[in-house]
Design a protein around this motif. Structure first.
Motif, PDB file in Angstrom:
ATOM      1  N   TYR A  77       0.857  -1.185   0.000  1.00 50.06           N
ATOM      2  CA  TYR A  77       0.000   0.000   0.000  1.00 50.06           C
ATOM      3  C   TYR A  77       0.897   1.241   0.000  1.00 50.06           C
ATOM      4  CZ  TYR A  77      -3.308  -3.580   1.529  1.00 50.06           C
ATOM      5  OH  TYR A  77      -4.076  -4.719   1.629  1.00 50.06           O
ATOM      6  N   PRO A  78       1.487   1.566  -1.115  1.00 49.11           N
ATOM      7  CA  PRO A  78       2.513   2.616  -1.151  1.00 49.11           C
ATOM      8  C   PRO A  78       2.012   4.002  -0.814  1.00 49.11           C
ATOM      9  CG  PRO A  78       1.936   1.883  -3.369  1.00 49.11           C
ATOM     10  CD  PRO A  78       1.292   0.921  -2.432  1.00 49.11           C
ATOM     11  N   ASP A  79       0.713   4.232  -0.889  1.00 47.72           N
ATOM     12  CA  ASP A  79       0.197   5.580  -0.660  1.00 47.72           C
ATOM     13  C   ASP A  79      -0.179   5.850   0.795  1.00 47.72           C
ATOM     14  OD1 ASP A  79       0.438   6.096  -3.385  1.00 47.72           O
ATOM     15  OD2 ASP A  79      -1.564   5.295  -3.809  1.00 47.72           O
ATOM     16  N   VAL A  80      -0.017   4.865   1.672  1.00 44.51           N
ATOM     17  CA  VAL A  80      -0.419   5.039   3.070  1.00 44.51           C
ATOM     18  C   VAL A  80       0.798   5.430   3.897  1.00 44.51           C
ATOM     19  CG1 VAL A  80      -1.461   3.939   5.091  1.00 44.51           C
ATOM     20  CG2 VAL A  80      -2.253   3.326   2.790  1.00 44.51           C
ATOM     21  N   GLN A  81       0.685   6.523   4.613  1.00 42.27           N
ATOM     22  CA  GLN A  81       1.779   7.021   5.449  1.00 42.27           C
ATOM     23  C   GLN A  81       2.021   6.070   6.616  1.00 42.27           C
ATOM     24  OE1 GLN A  81       1.019  10.913   7.037  1.00 42.27           O
ATOM     25  NE2 GLN A  81       3.094  11.166   7.852  1.00 42.27           N
ATOM     26  N   ALA A  82       3.263   5.891   6.993  1.00 37.48           N
ATOM     27  CA  ALA A  82       3.628   5.037   8.123  1.00 37.48           C
ATOM     28  C   ALA A  82       4.215   5.872   9.247  1.00 37.48           C
ATOM     29  CB  ALA A  82       4.632   3.976   7.687  1.00 37.48           C
ATOM     30  N   GLY A 101      -2.630  12.525   5.298  1.00 42.22           N
ATOM     31  CA  GLY A 101      -3.771  11.949   4.612  1.00 42.22           C
ATOM     32  C   GLY A 101      -4.789  11.413   5.601  1.00 42.22           C
ATOM     33  N   ASP A 102      -5.831  10.776   5.080  1.00 41.70           N
ATOM     34  CA  ASP A 102      -6.882  10.220   5.929  1.00 41.70           C
ATOM     35  C   ASP A 102      -6.461   8.922   6.605  1.00 41.70           C
ATOM     36  OD1 ASP A 102      -8.605  12.281   5.278  1.00 41.70           O
ATOM     37  OD2 ASP A 102      -9.532  11.191   3.617  1.00 41.70           O
ATOM     38  N   LEU A 153      -3.890   0.103  11.456  1.00 35.73           N
ATOM     39  CA  LEU A 153      -4.305   1.073  10.446  1.00 35.73           C
ATOM     40  C   LEU A 153      -5.310   2.028  11.072  1.00 35.73           C
ATOM     41  CD1 LEU A 153      -4.285   2.010   7.444  1.00 35.73           C
ATOM     42  CD2 LEU A 153      -6.231   0.464   7.086  1.00 35.73           C
ATOM     43  N   VAL A 154      -5.046   3.327  10.914  1.00 33.57           N
ATOM     44  CA  VAL A 154      -5.931   4.372  11.434  1.00 33.57           C
ATOM     45  C   VAL A 154      -6.535   5.124  10.263  1.00 33.57           C
ATOM     46  CG1 VAL A 154      -6.049   6.473  12.829  1.00 33.57           C
ATOM     47  CG2 VAL A 154      -4.547   4.585  13.529  1.00 33.57           C
ATOM     48  N   ARG A 155      -7.824   5.418  10.391  1.00 35.59           N
ATOM     49  CA  ARG A 155      -8.502   6.285   9.423  1.00 35.59           C
ATOM     50  C   ARG A 155      -9.065   7.465  10.193  1.00 35.59           C
ATOM     51  NH1 ARG A 155     -13.352   4.790   5.067  1.00 35.59           N
ATOM     52  NH2 ARG A 155     -13.032   6.670   3.772  1.00 35.59           N
ATOM     53  N   PHE A 161     -11.411   6.195  22.436  1.00 33.39           N
ATOM     54  CA  PHE A 161      -9.975   6.468  22.432  1.00 33.39           C
ATOM     55  C   PHE A 161      -9.533   6.744  21.008  1.00 33.39           C
ATOM     56  CE2 PHE A 161      -5.524   5.149  23.712  1.00 33.39           C
ATOM     57  CZ  PHE A 161      -5.375   6.164  24.640  1.00 33.39           C
ATOM     58  N   ARG A 162      -8.956   7.909  20.766  1.00 28.66           N
ATOM     59  CA  ARG A 162      -8.681   8.389  19.424  1.00 28.66           C
ATOM     60  C   ARG A 162      -7.189   8.474  19.139  1.00 28.66           C
ATOM     61  NH1 ARG A 162     -13.194   7.234  16.786  1.00 28.66           N
ATOM     62  NH2 ARG A 162     -15.033   8.331  17.568  1.00 28.66           N
ATOM     63  N   TYR A 163      -6.862   8.662  17.841  1.00 32.98           N
ATOM     64  CA  TYR A 163      -5.478   8.635  17.368  1.00 32.98           C
ATOM     65  C   TYR A 163      -5.150   9.864  16.536  1.00 32.98           C
ATOM     66  CZ  TYR A 163      -5.224   4.116  19.434  1.00 32.98           C
ATOM     67  OH  TYR A 163      -5.224   3.117  20.374  1.00 32.98           O
ATOM     68  N   GLY A 164      -3.830  10.047  16.309  1.00 34.39           N
ATOM     69  CA  GLY A 164      -3.357  11.231  15.619  1.00 34.39           C
ATOM     70  C   GLY A 164      -3.215  12.418  16.543  1.00 34.39           C
TER      71      GLY A 164
END
Length: 266
Positions: free
Chosen positions: A71-76, A92-93, A120-122, A249-252
């Motif tokens: 998944y090359p477009d997903v930030q790590a 990104g989302d 994976l977080v959205r 409980f949230r992320y980012g």
């Protein structure tokens, strides 16, 4: 020669193929880690005073490479990369949260309770996760999102469904080993648990997810990569993870730092 089709993140998330792939990656990372276990591995100290070993670094490199291929477009966002270069801005989302070796202190001491974590977080919500315990050759994963349940397998075996248990008359908490007995007893009783058991790493989420314990309260500092994969597994198994004010409980968050929380089963 016809090129293979590019994986579709949303379709793979919905079908469960995404966490199947993450499980394979986490188990391959475990195979990188295990040769360092109980062999006199020495940790160095990072700027935040936490330990790091070659096992952490090599496992993270493998995970990042494999995710980039799929998944090359997903930030790590990965623990050791953040330690080296600082916390990135989310662009990104979607983004990965990666802890290649959670429980490094126990790992260096020869204990079994260390894990590989990929989530994976959205937006602000964790939507998929895998936890692997290399020492016991066990992996837990969330299934098809959003209602596909949670699963566990031993390396090389088939997946078995897991779920939280109904809250018993005498619920048991699972707690961090970093607490004193008095601290753990007070914190457990806050959530209706008179008994408690100590263990390390994200295993605590997975043990609640498979119905062995009922609550994991935490007041001390953690980072988002410490909790995201375990939260995904637990929520897929029917549990919940809440901030101290009772909100999801949230992320980012700034610096990817967590406040207090409680993880609960049925």
């Amino acid at each position: 020669m016809i090129a293979a089709a590019k994986p579709d993140l949303i379709a793979d998330l919905a079908s469960g193929a995404l966490t199947e792939a993450l499980a394979d990656i986490a188990e391959d990372a475990a195979r990188v880690i295990l040769p360092y276990w109980r062999t006199g591995t020495v940790a160095t100290t990072k700027a935040d005073h936490s330990p790091v070993t070659l096992a952490d670094q090599e496992a993270e490199a493998l995970i990042l490479s494999r995710l980039k291929d799929l998944y090359p477009d997903v930030q790590a966002v990965a623990e050791e990369a953040v330690a080296d270069g600082g916390a990135p801005a989310i662009t990104g989302d979607w983004f990965w949260l990666i802890d290649p070796l959670d429980g490094t202190r126990g790992f260096v001491a020869g204990k079994e309770s260390f894990t590989v974590n990929i989530a994976l977080v959205r937006g602000e919500a964790v939507v998929a996760g895998v936890v692997t315990a290399p020492a016991t050759s066990t992996t837990w994963r969330s299934g098809p999102h959003p209602d596909g349940g949670a699963f566990r397998r031993r390396f090389g075996e088939g997946w078995q469904p897991i779920k939280v248990r109904d809250r018993p008359a005498n619920p048991i908490a699972v707690m961090s080993h970093s607490l004193t007995d008095d601290e753990a007893r007070r914190l457990a009783s806050r959530y209706g648990c008179m008994d408690w058991q100590g263990t390390d790493s994200s295993l605590k989420f997975c043990l609640i997810a498979e119905g062995r314990y009922d609550a994991y309260p935490r007041t001390g500092p953690t980072s988002e990569w410490d909790t995201a994969a375990g939260q995904a597994v637990l929520e897929a198994a029917g549990g919940r993870v809440m901030a101290e004010d009772g909100t999801p409980f949230r992320y980012g968050k700034p610096g990817f730092l967590n406040g207090g929380f409680v993880a609960v089963g049925g």
